[in-house]
Design an enzyme around this catalytic site. Structure first.
Site, PDB file in Angstrom:
ATOM      1  N   LYS A 204       0.841  -1.201   0.000  1.00  0.00           N
ATOM      2  CA  LYS A 204       0.000   0.000   0.000  1.00  0.00           C
ATOM      3  C   LYS A 204       0.878   1.255   0.000  1.00  0.00           C
ATOM      4  CE  LYS A 204      -3.370   2.271   2.919  1.00  0.00           C
ATOM      5  NZ  LYS A 204      -4.240   2.175   4.082  1.00  0.00           N
ATOM      6  N   GLU A 210      10.779  -4.777   3.933  1.00  0.00           N
ATOM      7  CA  GLU A 210      10.872  -6.182   3.503  1.00  0.00           C
ATOM      8  C   GLU A 210      10.464  -6.311   2.028  1.00  0.00           C
ATOM      9  OE1 GLU A 210       9.371  -5.061   6.207  1.00  0.00           O
ATOM     10  OE2 GLU A 210       9.401  -6.521   7.844  1.00  0.00           O
ATOM     11  N   GLY A 265      -4.594  -2.120   5.430  1.00  0.00           N
ATOM     12  CA  GLY A 265      -3.893  -3.284   4.871  1.00  0.00           C
ATOM     13  C   GLY A 265      -4.576  -4.597   5.208  1.00  0.00           C
ATOM     14  N   ARG A 266      -4.970  -4.760   6.469  1.00  0.00           N
ATOM     15  CA  ARG A 266      -5.542  -6.044   6.898  1.00  0.00           C
ATOM     16  C   ARG A 266      -6.992  -6.218   6.446  1.00  0.00           C
ATOM     17  NH1 ARG A 266      -4.051  -2.661  10.786  1.00  0.00           N
ATOM     18  NH2 ARG A 266      -5.559  -1.779  12.222  1.00  0.00           N
ATOM     19  N   GLU A 351      -3.719  -6.803  15.199  1.00  0.00           N
ATOM     20  CA  GLU A 351      -3.247  -5.495  14.751  1.00  0.00           C
ATOM     21  C   GLU A 351      -4.383  -4.465  14.898  1.00  0.00           C
ATOM     22  OE1 GLU A 351      -1.829  -4.327  10.582  1.00  0.00           O
ATOM     23  OE2 GLU A 351       0.075  -4.827  11.523  1.00  0.00           O
ATOM     24  N   LYS A 483      10.289  -1.017  13.698  1.00  0.00           N
ATOM     25  CA  LYS A 483      10.765  -0.676  12.341  1.00  0.00           C
ATOM     26  C   LYS A 483      11.853   0.387  12.441  1.00  0.00           C
ATOM     27  CE  LYS A 483       6.352  -1.169   9.889  1.00  0.00           C
ATOM     28  NZ  LYS A 483       5.364  -0.461   9.088  1.00  0.00           N
TER      29      LYS A 483
END
Ligand code: F6P
Length: 516
Positions: A204, A210, A265-266, A351, A483
């Site tokens: 997104k 990663e 995202g999820r 999350e 992160k």
């Protein structure tokens, strides 16, 4: 004390829990002959039996009061109206638009033209790939599709591609790469040929370390074999809200499929993130997935709270997490093809609701989401069910039992029965106390429509729990710190990282020593 724990509905549930704590499920079944029927609910392809829960009509009424008090109905209306209920990021939450059949939705800020266009593009592209018309640099059709993404840009399409393998009729194989460990990509590339491999870079933000790392490795692999970056371009597509970054990476603009800030995202598997699924099973079946989700949206929107499947699952989860102190919740799909479902639900639930400050930034004084875990049955029976039956933790379980998985389905029912009733024995080691609560979700088969219903069911469960816990289920600030530190570690080629603790610096030093 928070408003929630001070509330009338909360206190009523606490008092009621004291009455229910000593009541055995066997007794509840004996007292209520129609219990199995009365505490079952059907919605579309799904049958939910929630009779093996430590609840009575009175419990359910109190739980529904809690949902009403939290304003679940009003919040649901706000989400479906496209309001910016993701307040910390000032965003609407409109993943439901991705499966809507309405001409215009929501009433304010219609996004349907964008959604329709994206689906048309997905259809054209997936059909070109499946039909062998999308050619690589050397003029050969694609044989391997590799989705590179992580979290919500990986777990949904990965899980669905596995779940629906029986319906996958594409000539291509579809693989998924997520991990920062380059071994993940290497394993997939070992089975692929550069001139017939298509990479879908799903991100997104198009900033995820990663994913970009793996995308660069994939590009280098292509350039080595095909001779140039221009040649490699033929082998890429992207799914992203950041088209600029994707084109800067070298992906043609017309190969960039959209995402928007109103899709978390999820919650994104319904969007272009589902492209690998559409390639595997075809866009018509992907539309069936959306239809299943739409049916669950309709049910969630219209069924009364006490006969509303996602609301009931949410309330039962709250009953155990907040009033019985259950710290975990197991998801046990009795199908090998659903083996990735627990991982998908982990992100969706944890999350979303793994938070300890409420929507106003105040610390909560109640438990929020339990640890969600699980594995496919029957394998799980030979691994950890001992603990579910005789351990010291109360672990509410969801059994997912498709009817077409042979003896696996009967095993799911047997496990739920054993957990509920237990068994007397003179030898304490052989005694099963029972009284361990479970939901059983049955469906005829694992097809796209049913999976759409199942996933939307859990999405709305998470939504309802987030409302009751007064959380913003749609941000995820808790992933940022790690992160940042990982970036600092990667940037520091030698010596210790300033400001970092002694333990981590010592481990970093040893890591470098072992590598050199
Ligand atoms: O780090 C967590 C997260 O932001 C998830 O919410 C998201 O699904 C994942 O990373 C991947 O993000 P992106 O699609 O932007 O690469």
């Amino acid at each position: 004390m928070s408003k929630l724990t001070r509330s009338h509905a909360w206190k009523a549930l606490q008092a009621h829990q004291a009455e229910m704590a000593g009541v055995h499920l066997r007794e509840l079944f004996a007292r209520q002959p129609g219990r199995a029927r009365e505490f079952s609910l059907e919605a579309g392809a799904l049958l939910l039996d929630y009779s093996k829960h430590r609840v009575t009509d009175a419990t359910l009424a109190l739980l529904v009061d809690l949902a009403r008090q939290a304003g679940v109905e009003a919040w649901r209306a706000r989400m479906f109206a496209g309001e910016h209920i993701n307040a910390s990021e000032d965003r609407a939450v409109l993943h439901v638009a991705l499966r809507s059949a309405l001409d215009a939705f929501p009433a304010r800020g219609d996004v349907m033209p964008l959604v329709r266009k994206a689906k048309e593009d997905m259809r054209a592209f997936s059909e070109a790939v499946r039909g062998g018309r999308l050619l690589g640099n050397g003029g050969k059709p694609m044989r391997t599709v590799v989705n590179i993404g992580i979290g919500g840009s990986d777990l949904g399409p990965r899980m669905l591609t596995q779940a629906l393998w029986r319906h996958a009729d594409a000539p291509q194989s579809v693989a998924f790469v997520a991990n920062a460990d380059p071994g993940d990509l290497a394993r997939v590339l070992a089975q692929a040929q550069p001139e017939t491999t298509l990479f879908i870079i799903a991100s997104k933000t198009f900033t995820t370390v990663e994913t970009l790392g793996n995308a660069r490795l994939a590009k280098a692999w292509l350039v080595r074999a095909l001779g140039s970056e221009t040649a490699a371009t033929w082998h890429f597509a992207a799914v992203t809200a950041n088209t600029e970054a994707a084109t800067a990476f070298g992906i043609a603009r017309e190969r960039c499929f959209p995402l928007w800030d109103w899709v978390g995202g999820r919650y994104s598997v319904w969007s272009s993130v589902g492209l690998p699924v559409a390639i595997a099973i075809g866009m018509d079946r992907f539309e069936q997935l959306l239809a299943g989700a739409r049916a669950m949206d309709e049910h969630f929107l219209t069924a009364p709270l006490d006969a509303n499947m996602p609301v009931l699952l949410a309330l039962l989860g709250i009953w155990y997490a907040n009033f019985f102190g259950a710290e975990t919740h197991a998801v046990l799909p009795y199908a090998e093809s659903l083996r990735e479902l627990p991982a998908y639900l982990q992100q969706l639930e944890m999350e979303s609701n793994g938070k300890s400050v409420d929507r106003d930034g105040q610390p909560v004084d109640y438990a929020t989401v339990p640890v969600v875990w699980g594995a496919p049955g029957t394998n799980s029976q030979h691994a950890f069910h001992q603990m579910l039956h005789q351990g010291t933790h109360l672990v509410p379980c969801d059994f997912l039992a498709p009817a077409d998985t042979g003896a696996a389905a009967e095993n799911a029912l047997a496990q739920a029965a054993a957990l509920m009733a237990g068994r007397e024995a003179t030898l304490p080691q052989r005694r099963f106390d029972g009284n361990r609560p479970t939901s059983t979700l049955m469906f005829k088969t694992i097809d796209a429509y049913t999976m759409g219903q199942v996933l939307a069911l859990y999405e709305h469960k998470v939504f309802v729990q987030g409302i009751i816990w007064n959380l913003n289920s749609f941000d995820q600030w808790g992933v940022e710190l790690g992160k940042d530190i990982a970036r600092a570690l990667a940037a520091q080629a030698a010596g210790s990282v300033p400001g970092l603790d002694a333990s981590t610096n010592a481990l970093l030093a040893r890591l470098r020593e072992w590598r050199s």
